[in-house]
Enzyme design. Structure first.
Site, PDB file in Angstrom:
ATOM      1  N   ASN A   7      -4.866   5.383   6.825  1.00 48.00           N
ATOM      2  CA  ASN A   7      -3.494   5.821   6.169  1.00 48.00           C
ATOM      3  C   ASN A   7      -3.611   6.997   4.997  1.00 48.00           C
ATOM      4  OD1 ASN A   7      -1.536   5.206   3.737  1.00 48.00           O
ATOM      5  ND2 ASN A   7      -1.529   3.092   4.880  1.00 48.00           N
ATOM      6  N   ASP A   9      -1.063   7.458   3.221  1.00 47.84           N
ATOM      7  CA  ASP A   9       0.230   7.213   2.443  1.00 47.84           C
ATOM      8  C   ASP A   9      -0.130   7.586   0.844  1.00 47.84           C
ATOM      9  OD1 ASP A   9       0.940   5.790   3.989  1.00 47.84           O
ATOM     10  OD2 ASP A   9       1.247   3.953   3.291  1.00 47.84           O
ATOM     11  N   HIS A  10      -1.871   7.533   0.088  1.00 48.70           N
ATOM     12  CA  HIS A  10      -2.138   7.430  -1.526  1.00 48.70           C
ATOM     13  C   HIS A  10      -2.059   9.482  -1.769  1.00 48.70           C
ATOM     14  CE1 HIS A  10      -1.370   4.017  -2.050  1.00 48.70           C
ATOM     15  NE2 HIS A  10      -2.086   3.626  -1.539  1.00 48.70           N
ATOM     16  N   ARG A  18       3.363  14.532  -9.446  1.00 51.77           N
ATOM     17  CA  ARG A  18       3.810  15.628 -10.103  1.00 51.77           C
ATOM     18  C   ARG A  18       5.045  16.304  -9.267  1.00 51.77           C
ATOM     19  NH1 ARG A  18       0.925  19.584 -13.022  1.00 51.77           N
ATOM     20  NH2 ARG A  18       0.279  17.727 -13.983  1.00 51.77           N
ATOM     21  N   HIS A  47       3.405   4.963   5.760  1.00 51.46           N
ATOM     22  CA  HIS A  47       4.567   3.975   5.501  1.00 51.46           C
ATOM     23  C   HIS A  47       5.571   4.761   5.068  1.00 51.46           C
ATOM     24  CE1 HIS A  47       5.346  -0.002   3.453  1.00 51.46           C
ATOM     25  NE2 HIS A  47       5.617   0.489   3.798  1.00 51.46           N
ATOM     26  N   ARG A  49       8.267   4.575   3.019  1.00 49.04           N
ATOM     27  CA  ARG A  49       8.855   3.008   2.682  1.00 49.04           C
ATOM     28  C   ARG A  49      10.369   2.654   2.577  1.00 49.04           C
ATOM     29  NH1 ARG A  49       5.318  -0.668  -0.608  1.00 49.04           N
ATOM     30  NH2 ARG A  49       6.843  -1.160  -1.637  1.00 49.04           N
ATOM     31  N   ARG A  53       8.671   5.913  -2.437  1.00 45.48           N
ATOM     32  CA  ARG A  53       8.209   6.552  -3.205  1.00 45.48           C
ATOM     33  C   ARG A  53       6.802   6.956  -3.470  1.00 45.48           C
ATOM     34  NH1 ARG A  53       4.715   0.323  -4.548  1.00 45.48           N
ATOM     35  NH2 ARG A  53       7.224   0.042  -4.789  1.00 45.48           N
ATOM     36  N   HIS A  54       6.319   7.377  -1.898  1.00 46.54           N
ATOM     37  CA  HIS A  54       4.915   8.340  -1.128  1.00 46.54           C
ATOM     38  C   HIS A  54       5.588   8.879  -0.627  1.00 46.54           C
ATOM     39  CE1 HIS A  54       3.674   4.352   1.074  1.00 46.54           C
ATOM     40  NE2 HIS A  54       3.198   4.277  -0.687  1.00 46.54           N
ATOM     41  N   GLU A  74       3.921   2.678   9.831  1.00 51.14           N
ATOM     42  CA  GLU A  74       4.494   1.723   8.979  1.00 51.14           C
ATOM     43  C   GLU A  74       5.511   0.551   8.316  1.00 51.14           C
ATOM     44  OE1 GLU A  74       1.511   0.210   5.598  1.00 51.14           O
ATOM     45  OE2 GLU A  74      -0.132   0.459   7.143  1.00 51.14           O
ATOM     46  N   THR A 104       1.831  -1.817  -3.866  1.00 56.14           N
ATOM     47  CA  THR A 104       1.295  -1.390  -2.358  1.00 56.14           C
ATOM     48  C   THR A 104       1.794  -3.012  -1.786  1.00 56.14           C
ATOM     49  OG1 THR A 104      -0.598  -1.384  -0.650  1.00 56.14           O
ATOM     50  CG2 THR A 104      -1.374  -2.675  -2.549  1.00 56.14           C
ATOM     51  N   THR A 105       1.212  -3.141  -0.517  1.00 58.65           N
ATOM     52  CA  THR A 105       1.947  -3.989   0.142  1.00 58.65           C
ATOM     53  C   THR A 105       0.874  -5.439   0.092  1.00 58.65           C
ATOM     54  OG1 THR A 105       2.612  -2.647   2.101  1.00 58.65           O
ATOM     55  CG2 THR A 105       2.051  -4.637   2.645  1.00 58.65           C
ATOM     56  N   GLU A 155      -1.913  -7.060  13.174  1.00 60.24           N
ATOM     57  CA  GLU A 155      -2.722  -6.220  11.972  1.00 60.24           C
ATOM     58  C   GLU A 155      -2.900  -7.383  11.452  1.00 60.24           C
ATOM     59  OE1 GLU A 155      -2.270  -2.163  10.500  1.00 60.24           O
ATOM     60  OE2 GLU A 155      -3.260  -3.095   8.630  1.00 60.24           O
ATOM     61  N   HIS A 196      -5.557  -3.349   5.125  1.00 59.10           N
ATOM     62  CA  HIS A 196      -5.877  -3.759   3.420  1.00 59.10           C
ATOM     63  C   HIS A 196      -7.123  -4.011   2.372  1.00 59.10           C
ATOM     64  CE1 HIS A 196      -3.031  -4.765  -0.125  1.00 59.10           C
ATOM     65  NE2 HIS A 196      -2.568  -3.436   0.534  1.00 59.10           N
ATOM     66  N   GLY A 197      -7.262  -3.251   1.561  1.00 58.49           N
ATOM     67  CA  GLY A 197      -8.588  -3.317   0.924  1.00 58.49           C
ATOM     68  C   GLY A 197     -10.153  -3.500   1.972  1.00 58.49           C
ATOM     69  N   GLY A 218      -6.519   3.083   3.757  1.00 56.44           N
ATOM     70  CA  GLY A 218      -6.099   4.267   3.592  1.00 56.44           C
ATOM     71  C   GLY A 218      -6.863   4.151   1.803  1.00 56.44           C
ATOM     72  N   HIS A 219      -6.613   3.679   0.361  1.00 51.25           N
ATOM     73  CA  HIS A 219      -6.609   4.290  -0.583  1.00 51.25           C
ATOM     74  C   HIS A 219      -8.373   4.689  -0.821  1.00 51.25           C
ATOM     75  CE1 HIS A 219      -7.555   2.710  -4.696  1.00 51.25           C
ATOM     76  NE2 HIS A 219      -6.763   3.588  -4.559  1.00 51.25           N
TER      77      HIS A 219
HETATM   78  N1  PXP Z   1      -2.351  -1.778   6.966  1.00 52.13           N
HETATM   79  C1  PXP Z   1      -1.268  -2.131   6.306  1.00 52.13           C
HETATM   80  C2  PXP Z   1      -0.860  -2.336   6.833  1.00 52.13           C
HETATM   81  C3  PXP Z   1      -0.683  -1.890   5.202  1.00 52.13           C
HETATM   82  O1  PXP Z   1       0.359  -1.630   4.313  1.00 52.13           O
HETATM   83  C4  PXP Z   1      -1.718  -1.130   3.790  1.00 52.13           C
HETATM   84  C5  PXP Z   1      -1.390  -0.321   2.665  1.00 52.13           C
HETATM   85  O2  PXP Z   1      -0.384   0.288   2.929  1.00 52.13           O
HETATM   86  C6  PXP Z   1      -3.113  -0.829   4.734  1.00 52.13           C
HETATM   87  C7  PXP Z   1      -3.315  -1.224   6.078  1.00 52.13           C
HETATM   88  C8  PXP Z   1      -4.152   0.018   4.179  1.00 52.13           C
HETATM   89  O3  PXP Z   1      -4.756  -0.283   2.398  1.00 52.13           O
HETATM   90  P1  PXP Z   1      -5.727   0.178   2.155  1.00 52.13           P
HETATM   91  O4  PXP Z   1      -4.499   1.621   0.986  1.00 52.13           O
HETATM   92  O5  PXP Z   1      -5.856  -0.920   0.831  1.00 52.13           O
HETATM   93  O6  PXP Z   1      -6.905   0.770   3.061  1.00 52.13           O
END
Ligand code: PXP
Length: 247
Positions: A7, A9-10, A18, A47, A49, A53-54, A74, A104-105, A155, A196-197, A218-219
């Site tokens: 992912n 997004d970040h 910036r 994602h 959104r 935002r990103h 997403e 985040t979600t 998921e 997630h996480g 992602g993160h």
């Molecule tokens: N899966 C879904 C559906 C999410 O919304 C996210 C966060 O955008 C992730 C996975 C990834 O989560 P993380 O950034 O905490 O790894």
């Protein structure tokens, strides 16, 4: 082998910090996606959104054009984004809940409450050749509803597992829910992703969960990439993921 969806997004979050509203800027999420693919990632997740935002619209079109693996979009179950997805044609969409104020979600999607509208979206996507996944908590009713609606994937939301990771009793409780959810989904014919996480520290414990097809991360990957580069960050995670043996 367990697949890795990266992912990005970040990467866009850093750019928007910036360059918001300027239509250009660094770092480039597409370059990050290509680096992740070159390191062995099996897919790219972004994602789009409603509040942009990103990830921006131009990012998803550039990703669609440039990446060679699977594009997982997403998205909220919202008319504007549904119409973009139908034109963009990602390989798969993952429907997520979206609240403007969340960082985040946060929670999983309430499939039970929105069964009718999700069934319509699921059909539109499938008719356009796009697979459908629902991002849900490991909850029996939500899994049953996902199967009724006809999703190809769920998921499993691993946010609570990740949050509780350092509390053994809570972590084990959440793991049991994830294991039961994955088993139930498998019996109902749903394919099971998770995300997630997730990070290098908590992944080995997650591997108690059976039937996993793909993890979306992602993160922690983008954070690690800031220090060691995307190539090394993805390779490290894939090395840990290779130890997954479907229990
Ligand atoms: N899966 C879904 C559906 C999410 O919304 C996210 C966060 O955008 C992730 C996975 C990834 O989560 P993380 O950034 O905490 O790894």
């Amino acid at each position: 082998m367990l697949k890795l969806g990266v992912n990005i997004d970040h990467v866009a979050t850093i750019r928007e910090a910036r360059y918001r509203g300027l239509g250009h800027g660094e770092p480039c999420p597409v370059a990050a996606a290509l680096a992740a693919e070159a390191a062995g990632a099996h897919g790219i997740t972004a994602h789009l959104r409603e509040d942009r935002r990103h990830i921006q619209d131009r990012d998803v079109w550039a990703l669609r054009e440039k990446i060679k693996t699977r594009l997982n979009l997403e998205m909220a179950n919202a008319p504007e984004i549904i119409s973009i997805a139908l034109k963009l044609k990602p390989d798969i969409v993952c429907i997520v809940p979206e609240r403007r104020l969340e960082v985040t979600t946060e929670g999983g999607l309430d499939v039970v409450a929105a069964e009718k509208s999700l069934a319509e979206t699921r059909k539109k996507m499938n008719d356009a050749g796009i697979e459908v996944s629902f991002f849900i908590a490991p909850d029996e009713d939500q899994i049953a509803a996902s199967a009724r609606v006809g999703a190809q994937f769920i998921e499993l939301h691993t946010g609570k597992f990740a949050e509780d990771f350092h509390d053994a009793a809570k972590r084990e409780k959440e793991l049991r829910r994830l294991v039961a959810g994955a088993r139930q989904a498998h019996v109902l014919g749903l394919k099971v992703n998770a995300g997630h996480g997730l990070n290098l520290e908590n992944l080995p414990a997650l591997f108690a969960v059976p039937h996993l097809v793909e993890l979306n991360v992602g993160h922690s990957l983008v954070s690690r990439a800031v220090l060691v580069g995307m190539d090394a960050a993805v390779r490290e995670m894939l090395a840990v993921m290779q130890t997954y043996r479907h229990p």
